[in-house]
Design an enzyme around this catalytic site. Structure first.
Site, mmCIF file in Angstrom:
data_model
loop_
_atom_site.group_PDB
_atom_site.id
_atom_site.type_symbol
_atom_site.label_atom_id
_atom_site.label_comp_id
_atom_site.label_asym_id
_atom_site.label_seq_id
_atom_site.Cartn_x
_atom_site.Cartn_y
_atom_site.Cartn_z
ATOM 1 N N GLU A 3 -3.030 -21.062 69.910
ATOM 2 C CA GLU A 3 -3.882 -21.093 71.109
ATOM 3 C C GLU A 3 -3.279 -20.100 72.084
ATOM 4 O OE1 GLU A 3 -6.575 -22.879 71.974
ATOM 5 O OE2 GLU A 3 -6.739 -24.127 70.180
ATOM 6 N N CYS B 25 -4.344 -20.708 80.853
ATOM 7 C CA CYS B 25 -5.005 -19.825 79.885
ATOM 8 C C CYS B 25 -6.498 -19.760 80.161
ATOM 9 C CB CYS B 25 -4.745 -20.319 78.474
ATOM 10 S SG CYS B 25 -5.158 -22.044 78.249
HETATM 11 P P1 NDP Z 1 5.137 -16.927 75.206
HETATM 12 O O1 NDP Z 1 4.287 -16.426 74.115
HETATM 13 O O2 NDP Z 1 6.107 -15.996 75.834
HETATM 14 O O3 NDP Z 1 6.008 -18.167 74.711
HETATM 15 C C1 NDP Z 1 5.401 -19.324 74.135
HETATM 16 C C2 NDP Z 1 6.471 -20.086 73.341
HETATM 17 O O4 NDP Z 1 6.865 -19.310 72.217
HETATM 18 C C3 NDP Z 1 7.744 -20.359 74.121
HETATM 19 O O5 NDP Z 1 8.242 -21.633 73.746
HETATM 20 C C4 NDP Z 1 8.641 -19.252 73.647
HETATM 21 O O6 NDP Z 1 9.990 -19.568 73.821
HETATM 22 C C5 NDP Z 1 8.276 -19.188 72.182
HETATM 23 N N1 NDP Z 1 8.604 -17.939 71.494
HETATM 24 C C6 NDP Z 1 8.869 -16.722 72.036
HETATM 25 N N2 NDP Z 1 9.088 -15.810 71.051
HETATM 26 C C7 NDP Z 1 8.929 -16.462 69.866
HETATM 27 C C8 NDP Z 1 8.991 -16.063 68.491
HETATM 28 N N3 NDP Z 1 9.240 -14.813 68.127
HETATM 29 N N4 NDP Z 1 8.753 -16.992 67.546
HETATM 30 C C9 NDP Z 1 8.455 -18.266 67.894
HETATM 31 N N5 NDP Z 1 8.387 -18.704 69.170
HETATM 32 C C10 NDP Z 1 8.611 -17.818 70.147
HETATM 33 O O7 NDP Z 1 4.133 -17.556 76.274
HETATM 34 P P2 NDP Z 1 4.459 -18.070 77.724
HETATM 35 O O8 NDP Z 1 5.477 -19.167 77.635
HETATM 36 O O9 NDP Z 1 4.727 -16.885 78.596
HETATM 37 O O10 NDP Z 1 3.069 -18.771 78.138
HETATM 38 C C11 NDP Z 1 2.034 -18.094 78.762
HETATM 39 C C12 NDP Z 1 0.955 -17.750 77.783
HETATM 40 O O11 NDP Z 1 0.465 -18.926 77.158
HETATM 41 C C13 NDP Z 1 -0.251 -17.105 78.419
HETATM 42 O O12 NDP Z 1 -0.651 -15.971 77.679
HETATM 43 C C14 NDP Z 1 -1.340 -18.180 78.337
HETATM 44 O O13 NDP Z 1 -2.622 -17.673 78.327
HETATM 45 C C15 NDP Z 1 -0.952 -18.876 77.083
HETATM 46 N N6 NDP Z 1 -1.522 -20.222 77.067
HETATM 47 C C16 NDP Z 1 -2.554 -20.495 76.214
HETATM 48 C C17 NDP Z 1 -3.154 -21.746 76.211
HETATM 49 C C18 NDP Z 1 -4.293 -22.069 75.284
HETATM 50 O O14 NDP Z 1 -4.574 -23.251 75.091
HETATM 51 N N7 NDP Z 1 -4.963 -21.095 74.700
HETATM 52 C C19 NDP Z 1 -2.707 -22.791 77.136
HETATM 53 C C20 NDP Z 1 -1.628 -22.390 77.976
HETATM 54 C C21 NDP Z 1 -1.049 -21.145 77.926
HETATM 55 P P3 NDP Z 1 10.741 -19.163 75.184
HETATM 56 O O15 NDP Z 1 9.820 -19.362 76.339
HETATM 57 O O16 NDP Z 1 11.834 -20.131 75.199
HETATM 58 O O17 NDP Z 1 11.107 -17.730 74.994
#
Ligand code: NDP
Length: 480
Positions: free
Chosen positions: A235, A269
């Site tokens: 998502e 999002c």
């Molecule tokens: P990120 O993609 O930066 O991170 C999401 C999660 O993935 C975090 O727990 C992060 O860890 C982890 N992560 C980072 N790199 C990796 C990797 N290579 N492999 C596996 N996991 C990894 O997103 P954000 O936290 O910045 O969140 C914001 C985004 O989320 C926005 O784009 C928003 O639109 C989206 N979003 C979508 C929703 C939906 O339902 N469609 C709902 C809410 C948000 P860490 O943070 O510890 O680096």
């Protein structure tokens, strides 16, 4: 609780209200993951054997415990996000979602049987849960998004290991305390703490993965899951459009849109991030929207003092600043807000209405993830639909106008969840038994709906059991 893993390292975490960085949050080492996954795999067997009614009963006990811990949960998630209104909603969501999905689960997971088109054969349809599901969640609604997939997965019979964002880990402690008081959840529901490398290592060990986060990271997650051929549900981001048709109730549209674009300071999002307005009503709508946006105060000095909380993740300020600078340089007019403000060490942005914008500007193309409301005029309904669909994303959308006309536009909008005469409503139906499924289109995601019965069926593999109920040889057998 004695955690399975000895927590060795620590995460540095920034308080979004005052910018103070603390380094006292423990993190999970990657070499502890094998033991954590093995424990989940072993615990899942009994969890599945409980049956759906047994699992509902256990989760109801967990819900009751959480109900008695609301203050702790709200305090912890407020520390993570710097805001209290949404934190109250986040704390209440867990119990609400357990109740809602507990209604869907028995119906969605019921097996069925009957005759087949082949005489002498019957079929039984059964489900087998994904044994160990990994969940990787972001910082914007840290507590809700950590459980949003976990609850239906638990009801489906999976064990779940959750890796929330390292940016917002304080809420994990109280949740772990509550899980520790429900013996049946030991090993079945586990939180781990760490950054992206821990998330990546989790994908390498689990049987399925749910990811909520940015489209860029979602692609990496999907590729990694694809290499292992495990089910993957991502998502991702959005650039959600709202269309205001002639004949719309402008007061209503302005109020809904200003809310849909600024709830959670736009760190959602499914925020409204682009607004298209029929030229004949453009100026009137813009004035109304600006008037309402100006009334939304920053939550200062206390979290309850206004609806607009701080930016949770400091690097997000640079993206918002870049979108504003690009828009200004290309001729956009800023009607209110428009600056990153620094108060008491936190980073803040007031609701910012922009006009005279075009699709050459980043603010109309790329996810901003802040409270920006760029408004553009259109000359025909066809043009409005073309502009709204001119995006790689397709999460949600909104359209305001006379019911029939708005519905006709909704059917043409290229997104999985459309609000008619409302904005940002679709997530309020998460887990609702009375609502249908919705998919994320384009770069907004892949792999199934979070609403309707499909939200639980994502987490089971479907089995077909066919039985030859006769004593006769089958027609295709060798005559041996
Ligand atoms: P990120 O993609 O930066 O991170 C999401 C999660 O993935 C975090 O727990 C992060 O860890 C982890 N992560 C980072 N790199 C990796 C990797 N290579 N492999 C596996 N996991 C990894 O997103 P954000 O936290 O910045 O969140 C914001 C985004 O989320 C926005 O784009 C928003 O639109 C989206 N979003 C979508 C929703 C939906 O339902 N469609 C709902 C809410 C948000 P860490 O943070 O510890 O680096």
């Amino acid at each position: 609780m004695t955690p399975v893993a000895t927590l060795l390292n620590t995460l540095s975490v920034r308080n979004p209200r005052n910018g103070v960085v603390s380094c006292d949050t423990p993190s999970t080492a990657i070499d502890q993951l094998d033991a954590i996954v093995s424990r989940a795999r072993a615990a899942q067997v009994n969890w599945q054997a409980l049956g759906v009614e047994g699992r509902i009963a256990v989760l109801a006990r967990w819900r009751d415990l959480l109900a008695g811990m609301q203050d702790q949960l709200i305090a912890a998630v407020t520390l993570d996000t710097g805001r209290i209104r949404e934190s109250r909603r986040e704390a209440a969501n867990i119990g609400k979602w357990i109740d809602r999905w507990s209604v869907i689960a028995p119906v969605a997971l019921a097996s069925s049987d009957g005759p087949t088109s082949m005489p002498g054969f019957t079929y039984t349809s059964d489900h087998a849960p994904i044994p160990v599901l990994g969940v990787i969640s972001p910082w914007n609604f840290p507590m809700s998004l950590s459980v949003m997939d976990a609850i239906p997965a638990l009801l489906a019979g999976c064990a779940v290991i959750i890796k929330p964002s390292e940016v917002t880990p304080h809420f994990i402690g109280p949740i772990e305390d509550s899980i520790a008081q429900v013996p049946e959840l030991a090993g079945v529901l586990t939180y781990i703490r760490g950054a992206g490398d821990l998330g990546a290592a989790l994908i390498d060990r689990v049987d399925g993965i749910c990811f909520t986060g940015s489209t860029a990271t979602g692609r990496k997650v999907a590729a990694r899951a694809g290499a292992r051929l495990i089910p993957c549900f991502v998502e991702l981001g959005g650039k959600d459009a709202a269309i205001v048709l002639e004949g719309a109730d402008l007061e209503r549209a302005a109020r809904a849109i200003v809310t849909g674009a600024t709830l959670g300071t736009g760190q959602q999002c499914y925020s409204v991030e682009r607004i298209y307005v029929a030229r004949a009503i453009h100026d009137q709508f813009l004035a109304l929207l600006t008037d309402k946006a100006r009334k939304l105060d920053l939550a200062l000095p206390q979290p309850d003092d206004g609806p607009i909380g701080p930016l949770i993740f400091a690097p997000q300020a640079a993206i918002i600043e870049a979108h504003l600078a690009d828009a200004r340089a290309k001729g956009a007019i800023v009607h209110c807000g428009g600056e990153i403000e620094r108060h008491g060490g936190g980073l803040w942005v007031r609701p910012t209405v922009l006009s005279n914008v075009t699709h050459d500007m980043a603010v109309m193309r790329d996810e901003t993830f802040g409270p920006l409301l760029p408004v553009m005029a259109f000359d025909s309904v066809d043009e409005a639909v073309r502009l709204a669909n001119d995006s790689n994303y397709g999460l949600t959308g909104a359209v305001f106008g006379p019911q029939d006309q708005a519905m006709a536009v909704a059917r043409r909008m290229n997104a999985g969840g459309i609000n008619v005469n409302d904005a940002g409503a679709t997530p309020f139906f998460i887990g609702d038994a009375l609502v249908c499924a919705n998919d994320s289109f384009g770069d907004s995601g892949l792999g199934g709906s979070r609403t309707g019965p499909a939200s639980i069926l994502r987490f089971v593999r479907q089995k077909m059991i066919v039985t030859n109920v006769t004593n006769d040889p089958s027609a295709w057998w060798y005559d041996v």
